[in-house]
Design a protein around this motif. Structure first.
Motif, mmCIF file in Angstrom:
data_model
loop_
_atom_site.group_PDB
_atom_site.id
_atom_site.type_symbol
_atom_site.label_atom_id
_atom_site.label_comp_id
_atom_site.label_asym_id
_atom_site.label_seq_id
_atom_site.Cartn_x
_atom_site.Cartn_y
_atom_site.Cartn_z
ATOM 1 N N ALA A 10 0.828 -1.207 0.000
ATOM 2 C CA ALA A 10 0.000 0.000 0.000
ATOM 3 C C ALA A 10 0.864 1.259 0.000
ATOM 4 O O ALA A 10 1.954 1.277 0.557
ATOM 5 N N HIS A 11 0.359 2.297 -0.620
ATOM 6 C CA HIS A 11 1.025 3.602 -0.634
ATOM 7 C C HIS A 11 0.419 4.434 0.489
ATOM 8 O O HIS A 11 -0.710 4.921 0.375
ATOM 9 N N TRP A 12 1.140 4.560 1.594
ATOM 10 C CA TRP A 12 0.655 5.287 2.769
ATOM 11 C C TRP A 12 0.986 6.761 2.626
ATOM 12 O O TRP A 12 2.091 7.127 2.230
ATOM 13 N N ARG A 13 0.022 7.611 2.984
ATOM 14 C CA ARG A 13 0.215 9.059 2.894
ATOM 15 C C ARG A 13 -0.155 9.720 4.213
ATOM 16 O O ARG A 13 -1.103 9.299 4.879
ATOM 17 N N LYS A 14 0.595 10.766 4.547
ATOM 18 C CA LYS A 14 0.291 11.584 5.718
ATOM 19 C C LYS A 14 -0.440 12.833 5.266
ATOM 20 O O LYS A 14 -0.231 13.311 4.157
ATOM 21 N N SER A 15 -1.227 13.374 6.136
ATOM 22 C CA SER A 15 -1.918 14.621 5.862
ATOM 23 C C SER A 15 -0.914 15.749 5.688
ATOM 24 O O SER A 15 0.099 15.812 6.386
ATOM 25 N N SER A 16 -1.219 16.658 4.791
ATOM 26 C CA SER A 16 -0.378 17.846 4.631
ATOM 27 C C SER A 16 -0.486 18.751 5.853
ATOM 28 O O SER A 16 0.312 19.652 6.039
#
Length: 69
Positions: A10-16
């Motif tokens: 999975a491509h995990w992303r953090k909030s900006s």
């Protein structure tokens, strides 16, 4: 999202809005929904949401949502 979804790729992303710190929630999207995990403990498991539940969560936490009324 099913419990059997493989999140290893999975491509995990953090909030900006996380401010660059490591104390935030990360999100990954799959074909069957979204998964959330603690950025400080990426191996600690993920909370899985259906598309409907993801939209409900976003609606609740956005400034115009019920949590801010």
């Amino acid at each position: 999202m099913t419990l059997n979804d493989d999140l290893s790729q999975a491509h995990w992303r953090k909030s900006s809005h996380s401010g660059g710190g490591n104390d935030c929630v990360e999100v990954a999207f799959t074909g069957s929904g979204a998964a959330l995990r603690d950025s400080k403990d990426p191996d600690g498991g993920a909370f899985r949401l259906s598309p409907h539940a993801w939209r409900g969560l976003l609606g609740a936490v956005r400034p115009s949502g019920p949590a801010h009324r």
